[in-house]
Enzyme design. Structure first.
Site, PDB file in Angstrom:
ATOM      1  N   LYS A  35       0.706  -1.208   0.087  1.00 41.76           N
ATOM      2  CA  LYS A  35      -0.070   0.012   0.138  1.00 41.76           C
ATOM      3  C   LYS A  35       0.712   1.304  -0.086  1.00 41.76           C
ATOM      4  O   LYS A  35       0.660   2.120  -0.908  1.00 41.76           O
ATOM      5  CB  LYS A  35      -0.986  -0.196   1.001  1.00 41.76           C
ATOM      6  CG  LYS A  35      -1.809   1.230   1.279  1.00 41.76           C
ATOM      7  CD  LYS A  35      -2.685   1.002   2.456  1.00 41.76           C
ATOM      8  CE  LYS A  35      -3.346  -0.436   2.657  1.00 41.76           C
ATOM      9  NZ  LYS A  35      -4.075  -0.479   4.023  1.00 41.76           N
ATOM     10  N   THR A  85     -11.309  -0.231  12.791  1.00 39.84           N
ATOM     11  CA  THR A  85     -11.748  -0.701  13.953  1.00 39.84           C
ATOM     12  C   THR A  85     -12.826  -1.851  13.369  1.00 39.84           C
ATOM     13  O   THR A  85     -14.045  -1.704  13.468  1.00 39.84           O
ATOM     14  CB  THR A  85     -12.561   0.176  14.781  1.00 39.84           C
ATOM     15  OG1 THR A  85     -13.573   0.920  13.882  1.00 39.84           O
ATOM     16  CG2 THR A  85     -11.379   1.111  15.154  1.00 39.84           C
ATOM     17  N   LEU A 148     -16.946  10.639   6.442  1.00 39.86           N
ATOM     18  CA  LEU A 148     -16.888  10.617   5.077  1.00 39.86           C
ATOM     19  C   LEU A 148     -17.915   9.759   4.641  1.00 39.86           C
ATOM     20  O   LEU A 148     -18.433   8.845   4.991  1.00 39.86           O
ATOM     21  CB  LEU A 148     -15.530   9.972   4.919  1.00 39.86           C
ATOM     22  CG  LEU A 148     -14.297  10.637   5.412  1.00 39.86           C
ATOM     23  CD1 LEU A 148     -13.039  10.135   4.976  1.00 39.86           C
ATOM     24  CD2 LEU A 148     -14.268  12.047   5.194  1.00 39.86           C
ATOM     25  N   GLY A 255     -34.877  -0.040  -0.947  1.00 40.91           N
ATOM     26  CA  GLY A 255     -34.133  -0.927  -1.837  1.00 40.91           C
ATOM     27  C   GLY A 255     -33.654  -2.199  -0.851  1.00 40.91           C
ATOM     28  O   GLY A 255     -34.350  -2.730  -0.148  1.00 40.91           O
ATOM     29  N   CYS A 262     -18.658   0.620   6.998  1.00 38.49           N
ATOM     30  CA  CYS A 262     -19.201   1.486   8.165  1.00 38.49           C
ATOM     31  C   CYS A 262     -20.403   1.168   8.878  1.00 38.49           C
ATOM     32  O   CYS A 262     -20.536   0.785  10.112  1.00 38.49           O
ATOM     33  CB  CYS A 262     -19.191   2.974   7.919  1.00 38.49           C
ATOM     34  SG  CYS A 262     -17.515   3.800   7.527  1.00 38.49           S
ATOM     35  N   LYS A 265     -21.106  -2.420  10.815  1.00 36.99           N
ATOM     36  CA  LYS A 265     -20.370  -2.872  11.698  1.00 36.99           C
ATOM     37  C   LYS A 265     -20.358  -1.836  12.970  1.00 36.99           C
ATOM     38  O   LYS A 265     -20.215  -2.200  13.923  1.00 36.99           O
ATOM     39  CB  LYS A 265     -18.760  -3.234  11.320  1.00 36.99           C
ATOM     40  CG  LYS A 265     -18.020  -2.024  10.698  1.00 36.99           C
ATOM     41  CD  LYS A 265     -17.180  -1.211  11.766  1.00 36.99           C
ATOM     42  CE  LYS A 265     -16.221  -0.046  11.053  1.00 36.99           C
ATOM     43  NZ  LYS A 265     -15.749   0.680  12.146  1.00 36.99           N
ATOM     44  N   ARG A 332     -17.273  -4.182   0.775  1.00 36.62           N
ATOM     45  CA  ARG A 332     -17.251  -4.845   2.275  1.00 36.62           C
ATOM     46  C   ARG A 332     -18.725  -4.645   2.540  1.00 36.62           C
ATOM     47  O   ARG A 332     -19.447  -3.732   2.351  1.00 36.62           O
ATOM     48  CB  ARG A 332     -16.476  -3.782   3.049  1.00 36.62           C
ATOM     49  CG  ARG A 332     -15.090  -3.868   3.181  1.00 36.62           C
ATOM     50  CD  ARG A 332     -14.367  -2.727   4.155  1.00 36.62           C
ATOM     51  NE  ARG A 332     -14.508  -1.650   3.807  1.00 36.62           N
ATOM     52  CZ  ARG A 332     -13.991  -0.619   4.242  1.00 36.62           C
ATOM     53  NH1 ARG A 332     -13.493  -0.774   5.339  1.00 36.62           N
ATOM     54  NH2 ARG A 332     -14.323   0.600   3.778  1.00 36.62           N
TER      55      ARG A 332
END
Length: 436
Positions: A35, A85, A148, A255, A262, A265, A332
């Protein structure tokens, strides 16, 4: 100012590049060598609109660099913690391994007067536990949560709708708040609300905001479940109640529900933390919010099965979308991929397409067939299902054009983003979520 950003995943990479873009000298630090190599070359390791441009500009200007060496933080005076996290394996609680490791690794390089600003989403009470270790070095710990939206993360960092600074009491907290105002000088200068709170409140702001958004989404999906057995139209319902200023129309789109790294979890971790605090009953409704959200994925699969006369076995089904939302390659907890996998498990021949997320999806679900070209993915399909509302599907794909490619004329609109009347007029059998 000289800043360090510990953790260069989605949050950290965007924050580091955005801070460099407003004039700070920034070093990003992460243990992931691949990365760091990518970022150091000015190459974004994930898709986020606008990130590639400010990342490359920051590297070229010399204001932005990346390294795996924590010692590089020594030259900075403000240190942002932006590590993940994730949900604990086998439980709902947040895994704090990376936050604790980041703080432990940073401690030897802190100087008197430094600011350590947590940005990671953490259980309330985390900062109070970390503060004594940071304060022992002469530095001050604050919590500065991020808000965000994937697909708009660069804009939300540079030009946020609010800034929250959780600080300790006394002069150390006042000084820390002033320094954060300087860090975010363009936004503060234009009048963006800068809200100073205690540490616990700042931690709660982020999880409370996510819990509220998840609740609003699952509420309208619960209404969709009622609409489906009464013949009502949930899109008209949302429009009608959305005109009430106390409710508002945003996030009332029924939907297949929310996903990503985010909301799912975070609401689970919030529930777990409330249980630890002896107040599990206060947020018990979040368990049902989660359940409603997951049920809508199953309902989308049921609609496809119903549309194909009770079985999808050996049927060709095109799944439009893999990312959990448009303008992102994040898979995710993606509802789109969940639907695709369930259809595959029922024996369907599933072709998945997505403008950005195919590579990520292939790594996680190699059993599916992936087709980069949208039209090629549609070819010979018995049914199609829209599960990520990319413009390529909701605006740029006409029902007349789609009909020249597919074998069947069945479309399941998992996001209620298509013009139902137009698709029906073109000869398609249209199924929406919570729509007659």
């Amino acid at each position: 100012m000289r800043l360090s950003v510990i953790g260069c995943g989605y949050l950290g990479a965007v924050h580091a590049a955005a801070m460099a873009s407003i004039g700070h000298d920034v070093v990003g630090i992460d243990v992931d060598t691949r990365k760091i190599e990518s970022l150091s070359k000015g190459e974004a390791p994930f898709f986020e609109p606008g990130l590639q441009e400010i990342l490359a500009a920051g590297i070229e200007s010399g204001r932005l660099r990346f390294t795996t060496e924590m010692a590089a933080a020594k030259d900075a005076s403000v240190h942002f913690i932006g590590v993940g996290t994730p949900q604990q394996a086998g439980g709902y609680a947040a895994d704090m391994t990376y936050v604790n490791a980041a703080v432990d690794g940073l401690l030897p390089y802190l100087d008197d007067g430094d600011i350590v600003a947590g940005k990671s989403t953490v259980p309330v009470g985390t900062a109070a536990g970390l503060a004594p270790r940071v304060e022992a070095t002469g530095a001050t710990l604050v919590w500065n949560p991020e808000f965000l939206r994937e697909g708009w993360a660069v804009q939300d960092t540079v030009d946020p709708d609010r800034l929250v600074a959780g600080v300790p009491s006394g002069t150390a907290g006042e000084r820390a708040a002033d320094i954060l105002r300087e860090v975010y000088h363009p936004a503060v200068g234009k009048g963006t609300p800068f809200i100073v709170t205690d540490l616990a409140t700042a931690e709660l702001v982020k999880v409370a905001a996510n819990a509220f958004l998840a609740t609003k989404i699952s509420f309208i999906n619960a209404m969709a479940e009622i609409a489906e057995v009464t013949g009502a139209d949930v899109t008209q319902l949302a429009e009608a109640i959305g005109h009430d200023a106390r409710i508002g129309r945003r996030f009332l789109g029924a939907g297949i529900g929310f996903g990503g790294g985010c909301l799912p979890k975070d609401i689970r971790a919030f529930s777990a933390r409330a249980e630890e605090l002896g107040r599990g009953e206060s947020v018990a409704f979040l368990r049902e919010i989660d359940a409603i959200n997951l049920r809508r994925r199953d309902r989308a699969v049921e609609l496809v099965v119903e549309a194909l006369a009770g079985t999808v076995f050996k049927k060709n089904i095109t799944v439009l979308g893999a990312a959990f939302k448009p303008h992102s390659d994040d898979i995710r907890d993606s509802p789109a991929l969940d639907v695709a996998v369930k259809l595959h498990g029922l024996g369907a021949h599933v072709a998945v397409t997505d403008p950005e997320a195919i590579a990520n999806a292939q790594r996680v679900h190699p059993q599916l067939t992936y087709v980069e070209d949208r039209d090629e993915a549609l070819r010979a399909a018995d049914a199609i299902i829209v599960v990520t509302e990319w413009d390529e599907y909701r605006r740029e794909l006409s029902p007349e054009h789609a009909a020249t490619l597919t074998a069947g004329r069945i479309v399941v609109d998992g996001r209620n983003c298509l013009d139902a009347a137009a698709w029906r007029a073109a000869g398609w059998t249209y199924y929406g979520m919570g729509r007659p």
